[in-house]
Design an enzyme around this catalytic site. Structure first.
Site, short mmCIF file in Angstrom:
data_model
loop_
_atom_site.label_atom_id
_atom_site.label_comp_id
_atom_site.label_asym_id
_atom_site.label_seq_id
_atom_site.Cartn_x
_atom_site.Cartn_y
_atom_site.Cartn_z
N ASP A 292 0.88 -1.15 -0.12
CA ASP A 292 0.12 0.02 -0.09
C ASP A 292 0.90 1.29 0.03
O ASP A 292 1.78 1.56 0.59
CB ASP A 292 -0.93 -0.11 1.25
CG ASP A 292 -1.88 1.32 1.38
OD1 ASP A 292 -2.82 1.19 0.45
OD2 ASP A 292 -1.37 2.16 2.07
N GLU A 334 0.88 -0.85 -5.01
CA GLU A 334 -0.08 0.40 -5.21
C GLU A 334 0.42 1.61 -5.33
O GLU A 334 0.77 2.12 -4.21
CB GLU A 334 -1.24 0.25 -3.92
CG GLU A 334 -2.38 1.05 -4.16
CD GLU A 334 -2.57 2.19 -3.40
OE1 GLU A 334 -3.46 3.03 -3.65
OE2 GLU A 334 -1.77 2.35 -2.42
C1 GLC Z 1 -4.21 3.32 -0.39
C2 GLC Z 1 -5.65 2.78 0.01
C3 GLC Z 1 -6.38 3.96 0.50
C4 GLC Z 1 -5.73 4.68 1.54
C5 GLC Z 1 -4.35 5.07 1.40
C6 GLC Z 1 -3.70 5.30 2.80
O1 GLC Z 1 -4.52 4.28 -1.32
O2 GLC Z 1 -5.90 2.17 -1.09
O3 GLC Z 1 -7.71 3.72 0.66
O4 GLC Z 1 -6.34 5.79 2.11
O5 GLC Z 1 -3.45 4.00 0.87
O6 GLC Z 1 -3.35 4.03 3.36
#
Ligand code: GLC
Length: 659
Positions: A292, A334
């Site tokens: 993430d 991500e």
């Molecule tokens: C990623 C997640 C999101 C979250 C962010 C901070 O982008 O998908 O939902 O707010 O990380 O952890």
């Protein structure tokens, strides 16, 4: 044993010391297991050293750190259950397992889908019916109490949220999924932890060791210097990037919310901690880690502190750790960043193909919605043609929607290339999807209006953005009558069109829970004090199992969307051209309403053709004939398609996978 693997002289010395250092954790294992670990260590050691060297290599204790790290990996391997060791070998032999055309991802909040982890076990048939082979279980690790950013503020990475179950339940779910041929994916939040995590508590209590896990400043000097070039992720409800923590008398770096403290990856202890956590979860049976918010992991003064080269080094090293100790595992990055930045998450240059295995194709998602609103495929064609090539060993995560908002990641340059204004088009998309543009079919909401940049991101479920909510206004749920049938039909076509594009792109399609049933926006989040400030909850509804049952009632919206999607997924499974390794390119046919992607497979070419408008179109088909597709067969509808007058006739929102 004669070894044939190349290691630089420096790395070889370090490798040998590390190998010797892990004799004791491996001591109890059969010789064959020890050999396998050593072979893997040798195979991946250069990747590990090359990743860690630029980040920690100048430290006097670098060698000692490496030895500690490799001992940790050896201990993880020694503790790995036999069934997973077998899976390791299977995946060593089948390194393309996540790239195959059979891969279909499904993404859900465990709590919203099934109440608890054990509850997921009751819905395995549903997943199988849809054709799912990969699930992203959001979120499972214990988040902070109260507000927790949808579970992305972790209070304990080694524990499961007690409301969802226990760590053994997680293991049971991973096992049961695996038995059905379904891989499991869990979030590993790397950029930050909750302000209530034990590390943060210790830091707050004055513990110097743990203070070093974070970025904390006694005055505004450095924060102000950084802020000069830092954007804001949540300008609306969490402005600024630093939060004052009175107990510490310090400003703590908090890119996201004040309760999410950024981890300091310049500290090798942080690396060791996260490797320990990752290995522990892998040994519970997790197949894929969704890493993430990785773009933010490294800070550099004078930059936006995103996508720094050290992030790619760290991710390369983390991947090498998994390859050594728990090789069945894949990594998904991500990074919702621009195309030029994104491709580095797969590894470019000296890191080519060594970083993440999977990454979200954010541009594909954005271009899908942009094309649907404008009924124009030119921007999509231009932007995706200009996309930097990715290594053949990876898979894109292709999605129509996720649990987050949509930010209009369309560059001024791309817009200008087709004669549009970037700001103008982004503004149009925000107006359109928030339902303000005259004639818009969408019912979304603006998320995080940023007056400084003019950005207005969008929340809303796939169905609501695609027109289903507007079309059904006034109809009772599940009714076969009511609503505007023509508008309903178009909305269903848009939902299927967008999913066909994601499923036909050649990565792993990631379906968001409820989209297979056309679930609309859910306004109940407004009554939840922990959610009401964050309208992303509009499109994170609880699963509606009554609506799911209606998939068996022919003619209902649920049946039309579900079976339409199921047919697309089945077609995907019988189309080897969709293996992620197949080279693909976007063709510019010159037709403004048609998007075409070509995949060159040894079995022959596949041309995916999409009409982005609700009007029929005719596409000049000489290029298909030139490709050898004289009598094209559509994999989606399983029928031959005529090229009668040298043209391909396209129905409204048509999608054809021609082979
Ligand atoms: C990623 C997640 C999101 C979250 C962010 C901070 O982008 O998908 O939902 O707010 O990380 O952890």
């Amino acid at each position: 044993m004669q070894n044939v693997l190349h290691l630089s002289t420096d790395s070889r010395g370090r490798f040998e010391r590390c190998r010797d250092a892990c004799a004791s954790p491996l001591a109890g294992l059969p010789v064959r297991d020890r050999d396998l670990f050593e072979l893997r260590l040798e195979r991946w050691f250069q990747h590990l050293d090359d990743g860690l060297g630029p980040v920690y290599g100048r430290r006097a204790d670098y060698d000692a750190f490496l030895e500690r790290l490799v001992r940790t990996l050896a201990a993880q391997y020694a503790a790995r259950p036999e069934a997973l060791k077998r899976l390791d070998v299977e995946r060593d032999l089948t390194p393309d397992w996540f790239q195959r055309e059979r891969m279909v991802g499904y993404v859900f909040y465990v709590e919203r889908f099934a109440g608890t982890l054990r509850g997921v076990l009751d819905h395995l048939d549903y997943l199988a019916e849809l054709g799912v082979t990969y699930v992203h279980l959001m979120y499972v690790l214990r988040p902070r109490e109260g507000e927790n950013d949808g579970g992305y503020a972790i209070a304990d990475y080694r524990d499961v949220d007690p409301r969802l179950g226990t760590i053994d339940d997680l293991m049971a779910v991973c096992d049961a999924l695996r038995e059905r041929g379904i891989a499991s994916c869990v979030d590993l939040v790397l950029n930050h932890c909750a302000d209530t995590h034990a590390w943060a508590r210790a830091a707050r209590a004055g513990d110097a060791h743990h203070l070093g896990y974070f970025y904390a400043y006694p005055d505004r000097g450095e924060p102000d210097a950084f802020e000069r070039t830092l954007p804001e992720v949540f300008p609306d409800f969490a402005p600024g990037n630093f939060s004052w923590v009175p107990e510490m008398q310090r400003w703590v770096w908090t890119t996201f919310h004040a309760f999410q403290w950024d981890l300091n990856w310049t500290n090798p202890e942080v690396f060791l901690e996260l490797v320990g956590i990752m290995g522990g979860l892998a040994n519970r049976g997790v197949d894929v880690f969704r890493m993430d918010a990785v773009a933010f992991m490294w800070k550099r003064l004078g930059t936006d502190c995103q996508n720094q080269p050290e992030v790619h080094d760290l991710l390369q090293a983390l991947r090498a750790c998994s390859k050594i100790a728990t090789p069945a595992v894949a990594h998904k990055a991500e990074a919702i960043v621009s195309p030029g930045d994104l491709v580095h998450y797969f590894g470019t240059g000296r890191r080519y193909g060594k970083v993440a295995n999977i990454a979200y194709h954010n541009s594909l998602m954005v271009q899908t919605w942009s094309a649907l609103a404008s009924r124009d495929a030119r921007l999509m064609t231009h932007a995706l043609r200009a996309y930097p090539p990715a290594p053949p060993s990876i898979a894109w995560g292709c999605y129509v929607r996720c649990h987050d908002d949509i930010g209009w990641a369309i560059t001024d340059e791309d817009a200008a290339a087709i004669g549009w204004s970037g700001a103008g088009h982004r503004g149009f998309l925000s107006d359109f999807y928030s339902g303000q543009f005259p004639g818009s079919f969408a019912r979304g909401a603006v998320f995080q209006y940023n007056p400084a940049t003019g950005d207005r991101r969008i929340s809303g479920s796939c169905a609501s953005l695609a027109g289903l909510e507007a079309a059904l206004e006034g109809a009772s749920p599940g009714a076969l009558e009511g609503g505007d049938e023509q508008a309903v039909a178009l909305a269903v076509e848009r939902i299927l069109w967008a999913h066909a594009l994601a499923c036909g792109f050649g990565g792993i399609p990631l379906l968001y829970m409820g989209d297979e049933l056309g679930l609309r926006n859910d306004h109940r989040y407004l009554h939840d004090p922990d959610h009401r400030a964050d309208n992303r909850w509009l499109h994170r509804p609880p699963m509606d199992w009554t609506a799911a049952d209606r998939r068996h009632l022919p003619g209902t919206v649920e049946a039309r969307v579900f079976h339409g999607l199921q047919a697309i997924l089945r077609a995907r499974g019988r189309t080897p051209h969709l293996h992620a390794q197949t080279p693909s390119e976007v063709l510019d046919t010159g037709h403004p309403r048609v998007f075409v992607q070509l995949r060159r497979h040894p079995l022959g070419p596949m041309a995916a053709v999409y009409n982005v408008s609700e009007e029929p179109q005719a596409l000049e088909a000489g290029w298909l004939v030139d490709l050898g597709l004289r009598q094209p067969y559509d994999q989606l509808e399983q029928r031959f398609v005529g090229l009668g007058d040298g043209r391909l006739a396209l129905r409204p929102y048509d999608r054809l996978w021609l082979v």
